[in-house]
Design an enzyme around this catalytic site. Structure first.
Site, short mmCIF file in Angstrom:
data_model
loop_
_atom_site.label_atom_id
_atom_site.label_comp_id
_atom_site.label_asym_id
_atom_site.label_seq_id
_atom_site.Cartn_x
_atom_site.Cartn_y
_atom_site.Cartn_z
N LYS A 11 -6.46 1.62 3.24
CA LYS A 11 -6.62 0.81 4.44
C LYS A 11 -5.54 1.15 5.45
O LYS A 11 -4.47 1.66 5.12
CB LYS A 11 -6.57 -0.69 4.11
CG LYS A 11 -5.27 -1.20 3.46
CD LYS A 11 -4.14 -1.48 4.43
CE LYS A 11 -2.90 -2.02 3.73
NZ LYS A 11 -1.69 -2.02 4.62
N PRO A 96 -1.49 7.37 -0.87
CA PRO A 96 -0.04 7.42 -1.13
C PRO A 96 0.46 6.19 -1.87
O PRO A 96 -0.07 5.09 -1.72
CB PRO A 96 0.56 7.49 0.27
CG PRO A 96 -0.52 8.01 1.15
CD PRO A 96 -1.81 7.51 0.56
N ASP A 138 -3.46 -7.81 -0.77
CA ASP A 138 -4.36 -6.77 -0.26
C ASP A 138 -5.53 -6.47 -1.19
O ASP A 138 -6.46 -5.76 -0.79
CB ASP A 138 -3.57 -5.47 -0.05
CG ASP A 138 -2.58 -5.55 1.10
OD1 ASP A 138 -2.66 -6.52 1.88
OD2 ASP A 138 -1.73 -4.65 1.21
#
Length: 300
Positions: A11, A96, A138
């Site tokens: 995101k 990442p 999240d």
């Protein structure tokens, strides 16, 4: 069923507005999430216990013990189901680690969907979202995907319509940034400045830009209240952001708590050219072109 594979996206936060520090240690947020086409894959295989293996560029940075969010997600799902289950989770990393792109949250969401299928639980999406909210702010969005605004600490989601596809370039930094440290630095900066921290509000121009698919307007209204804190901890990111702007990015922003830098492009061709320019000039070591919005955790 002996094996299940789930693909789950990264995101970028196109708006991240951070309210005052709450008594519980969190902040009230207005967090506009946008899922992009950088994906981890989570494979769940039958096993007697819950374990995890991680492959890919950042595999050496991912914990394999109880600190791994995918393991915690699988255990939370088993607890919700009221039975003891096992799964060997194999994660192929492309998002990442500690990069501000919700890589750990994505893997947790992938584990929830994969184990729900592997174990034949048949739990509805609403149940998975509830478990996800307990795991992290999240994780629910990683399940949902698309574009959405998160309030509370980010876990209370409302989907937002988008009028088209947006094209991005992400400059991936070496080494991550601790989300907790970035928030702490944000609080420190605010205390030093003495500025009154207002209640976060959703940006009407940004929502309009998303709805109409206007990349130019969206680029002009990208915002991140954590960016100054991320730059204080990683000053070299300022040069990366400046370089992207100089090479024609419509908008440049630190993604979430960083250190990944996100650049909005006009179209796919512009994104490829921008990515090449950033690496050719040394402003970024590694760049990835992507588009959004894309769907959340998806069975393959």
């Amino acid at each position: 069923m002996s094996s299940v594979t789930v693909r789950v996206p990264a995101k970028v936060n196109v708006q991240l507005s951070v309210g005052p520090l709450r008594e519980d240690g969190y902040h009230d947020l207005v967090n506009v999430f946008h899922a992009v086409s950088i994906f981890d894959e989570v494979v769940a295989k039958e096993a007697e216990s819950i374990t995890v293996t991680v492959n890919g560029r950042w595999s050496d940075q991912v914990p394999l013990d109880d600190d791994n969010l995918a393991i915690r997600a699988a255990r939370a799902l088993a607890k919700h189901a009221g039975r003891s289950y096992g799964a060997d989770l194999i994660i192929q990393k492309a998002i990442p680690v500690a990069g501000g792109m919700a890589g750990g949250s994505a893997d947790a969401a992938g584990a929830l969907v994969a184990c729900n299928e592997l174990w034949g639980l048949g739990l509805p999406f609403e149940d998975l979202m509830e478990i996800a909210g307990d795991l992290g702010s999240d994780v629910p969005f990683s399940l949902l995907g698309g574009t959405a605004v998160g309030t509370g600490r980010g876990e209370q989601l409302s989907e937002l319509p988008t009028g088209g596809t947006f094209h991005w370039v992400f400059a991936l930094a070496d080494g991550g940034l601790s989300t907790a440290k970035v928030y702490a630095e944000c609080d420190r900066q605010r205390e030093v400045s003495g500025a009154r921290v207002s209640w976060p509000e959703l940006s009407a121009p940004l929502i309009e830009a998303l709805g109409t698919g206007d990349a130019y307007a969206l680029g002009a209204h990208l915002s991140n209240d954590l960016q100054a804190a991320a730059l204080a901890l990683r000053p070299e990111l300022a040069a990366t952001l400046d370089s992207g702007r100089q090479h024609g990015a419509l908008g440049a922003i630190v993604s979430g708590s960083g250190p990944t830098c996100a650049f909005l492009a006009i179209d796919a061709t512009h994104a490829r050219d921008l990515a090449d320019s950033l690496t050719a000039t040394g402003a970024a070591t590694t760049t990835v072109a992507a588009h959004g919005p894309v769907t959340g955790a998806t069975l393959l």
